[in-house]
Design a protein around this motif. Structure first.
Motif, PDB file in Angstrom:
ATOM      1  N   PRO A 189     -23.017  41.835 -24.703  1.00  0.00           N
ATOM      2  CA  PRO A 189     -21.588  41.994 -24.994  1.00  0.00           C
ATOM      3  C   PRO A 189     -20.753  41.773 -23.737  1.00  0.00           C
ATOM      4  O   PRO A 189     -21.266  41.835 -22.611  1.00  0.00           O
ATOM      5  CB  PRO A 189     -21.496  43.445 -25.473  1.00  0.00           C
ATOM      6  CG  PRO A 189     -22.637  44.128 -24.783  1.00  0.00           C
ATOM      7  CD  PRO A 189     -23.747  43.114 -24.708  1.00  0.00           C
ATOM      8  N   VAL A 190     -19.481  41.504 -23.922  1.00  0.00           N
ATOM      9  CA  VAL A 190     -18.558  41.365 -22.794  1.00  0.00           C
ATOM     10  C   VAL A 190     -18.272  42.748 -22.212  1.00  0.00           C
ATOM     11  O   VAL A 190     -17.904  43.679 -22.935  1.00  0.00           O
ATOM     12  CB  VAL A 190     -17.243  40.698 -23.237  1.00  0.00           C
ATOM     13  CG1 VAL A 190     -16.223  40.701 -22.099  1.00  0.00           C
ATOM     14  CG2 VAL A 190     -17.502  39.277 -23.717  1.00  0.00           C
TER      15      VAL A 190
ATOM     16  N   HIS B 144     -18.032  41.914 -16.252  1.00  0.00           N
ATOM     17  CA  HIS B 144     -17.942  40.468 -16.457  1.00  0.00           C
ATOM     18  C   HIS B 144     -16.508  39.974 -16.304  1.00  0.00           C
ATOM     19  O   HIS B 144     -16.265  38.906 -15.731  1.00  0.00           O
ATOM     20  CB  HIS B 144     -18.450  40.103 -17.856  1.00  0.00           C
ATOM     21  CG  HIS B 144     -19.864  40.514 -18.116  1.00  0.00           C
ATOM     22  ND1 HIS B 144     -20.289  41.007 -19.329  1.00  0.00           N
ATOM     23  CD2 HIS B 144     -20.959  40.519 -17.312  1.00  0.00           C
ATOM     24  CE1 HIS B 144     -21.575  41.285 -19.266  1.00  0.00           C
ATOM     25  NE2 HIS B 144     -22.012  41.001 -18.055  1.00  0.00           N
ATOM     26  N   LEU B 145     -15.552  40.735 -16.826  1.00  0.00           N
ATOM     27  CA  LEU B 145     -14.145  40.329 -16.709  1.00  0.00           C
ATOM     28  C   LEU B 145     -13.713  40.304 -15.249  1.00  0.00           C
ATOM     29  O   LEU B 145     -13.017  39.382 -14.807  1.00  0.00           O
ATOM     30  CB  LEU B 145     -13.260  41.284 -17.513  1.00  0.00           C
ATOM     31  CG  LEU B 145     -13.466  41.266 -19.034  1.00  0.00           C
ATOM     32  CD1 LEU B 145     -12.742  42.451 -19.677  1.00  0.00           C
ATOM     33  CD2 LEU B 145     -12.983  39.953 -19.642  1.00  0.00           C
TER      34      LEU B 145
ATOM     35  N   GLY C  53     -17.384  34.491 -19.828  1.00  0.00           N
ATOM     36  CA  GLY C  53     -17.496  33.318 -20.678  1.00  0.00           C
ATOM     37  C   GLY C  53     -16.203  32.938 -21.378  1.00  0.00           C
ATOM     38  O   GLY C  53     -16.223  32.150 -22.320  1.00  0.00           O
ATOM     39  N   LEU C  54     -15.085  33.483 -20.925  1.00  0.00           N
ATOM     40  CA  LEU C  54     -13.790  33.174 -21.536  1.00  0.00           C
ATOM     41  C   LEU C  54     -13.171  31.942 -20.886  1.00  0.00           C
ATOM     42  O   LEU C  54     -13.435  31.640 -19.720  1.00  0.00           O
ATOM     43  CB  LEU C  54     -12.835  34.361 -21.384  1.00  0.00           C
ATOM     44  CG  LEU C  54     -13.276  35.677 -22.003  1.00  0.00           C
ATOM     45  CD1 LEU C  54     -12.224  36.746 -21.741  1.00  0.00           C
ATOM     46  CD2 LEU C  54     -13.534  35.538 -23.498  1.00  0.00           C
ATOM     47  N   GLU C  55     -12.322  31.242 -21.643  1.00  0.00           N
ATOM     48  CA  GLU C  55     -11.609  30.114 -21.048  1.00  0.00           C
ATOM     49  C   GLU C  55     -10.633  30.630 -19.994  1.00  0.00           C
ATOM     50  O   GLU C  55     -10.321  31.829 -19.929  1.00  0.00           O
ATOM     51  CB  GLU C  55     -10.866  29.329 -22.121  1.00  0.00           C
ATOM     52  CG  GLU C  55      -9.749  30.093 -22.813  1.00  0.00           C
ATOM     53  CD  GLU C  55      -9.032  29.258 -23.855  1.00  0.00           C
ATOM     54  OE1 GLU C  55      -9.268  28.038 -23.900  1.00  0.00           O
ATOM     55  OE2 GLU C  55      -8.241  29.824 -24.619  1.00  0.00           O
TER      56      GLU C  55
ATOM     57  N   GLY D  24     -22.163  37.205 -18.294  1.00  0.00           N
ATOM     58  CA  GLY D  24     -22.959  37.541 -17.124  1.00  0.00           C
ATOM     59  C   GLY D  24     -23.773  36.406 -16.564  1.00  0.00           C
ATOM     60  O   GLY D  24     -24.313  36.518 -15.465  1.00  0.00           O
ATOM     61  N   SER D  25     -23.842  35.278 -17.288  1.00  0.00           N
ATOM     62  CA  SER D  25     -24.747  34.209 -16.862  1.00  0.00           C
ATOM     63  C   SER D  25     -24.095  33.184 -15.952  1.00  0.00           C
ATOM     64  O   SER D  25     -24.781  32.592 -15.108  1.00  0.00           O
ATOM     65  CB  SER D  25     -25.330  33.497 -18.085  1.00  0.00           C
ATOM     66  OG  SER D  25     -24.324  32.791 -18.799  1.00  0.00           O
TER      67      SER D  25
END
Length: 234
Positions: free
Chosen positions: A12-13, A17-18, A24-26, A62-63
């Motif tokens: 999950p996000v 990560h943010l 993985g967000l634009e 996370g990747s």
């Protein structure tokens, strides 16, 4: 906040990560950043589009590092949901005031109109023409008004151990992660530099530090800190 995340069950996000731009967000749509329709009070959910549809996650959280101004707008929404108050109000009190940055604010500030600050320098746009500040939809990503003196205070704090006025302000494990990427495919492949929780690892003439630009319509800025040299520039 809803996500269209194919990896939701296992990845999950998360806030981490943010912060590190690995959600993985634009990045942004041009209309979210360069628009005269934005106001200083537009709700963040409208700005990010989360009031209309789930945010599409383009890579496993996370990747991979992929810079996202949209992600920092979502962080602003998280702060508002947890604190029950405007993002700017919380950040001004809990972060800026706590660090003694009294000439800084996340509240929209301009050279004219109802949000006037007479100390604010005029921005410059095409052909070096003076241009007043304009609101942006993605305000958590680009709406800090500050001074060189306050940024010196901030840089000094980043070079420290997370304490402020003799008391813990930011946990030491988080301070160590400011410019240290973790868990991404690049890190696992042995690449030493990347985006940490706040700064990007940069090699400047053989000296490795942590940097971050701060650009918006009419303004350019850069902050770099070099812990080993105990120095910084803004």
């Amino acid at each position: 906040i809803r996500f269209d995340n194919p990896w939701e069950s296992t990845h999950p996000v998360r806030v981490h990560h943010l912060l590190a731009h690995t959600a993985g967000l634009e990045n942004l749509k041009l209309g979210q950043f360069f628009s005269l329709r934005a106001s200083a009070d537009v709700p963040l959910a409208i700005a990010s589009g989360t009031d209309r549809a789930p945010l599409r996650v383009l890579s496993q959280p996370g990747s991979r590092f992929s810079y996202s101004n949209l992600g920092y707008t979502v962080l602003g929404q998280v702060i508002e949901a947890v604190s029950g108050e405007r993002y700017e109000t919380w950040m001004d009190r809990e972060v800026l005031a706590g660090l003694g940055m009294r000439d800084s604010t996340f509240t929209y500030t301009a050279q004219t109109g109802s949000h006037t600050d007479p100390h604010l320098a005029m921005g410059h746009f095409e052909q070096a023409r003076p241009a007043p500040a304009v609101p942006t939809f993605l305000r958590p990503a680009a709406q800090l008004t500050t001074s060189a003196g306050d940024m010196a205070l901030f840089a000094s704090f980043l070079l420290g151990d997370g304490s402020n006025a003799g008391q813990s302000f930011i946990a030491m494990d988080l301070m160590k992660a400011l410019a240290a990427p973790t868990g991404t495919e690049a890190v696992r492949a042995g690449l030493p530099l990347g985006h940490g929780l706040v700064l990007v690892g940069r090699d400047r003439h053989g000296q490795v530090g942590g940097c971050h630009p701060g650009n918006t319509v009419g303004y350019w800025a850069m902050l770099c800190v070099f812990p080993q040299q105990r120095s910084a520039f803004f």
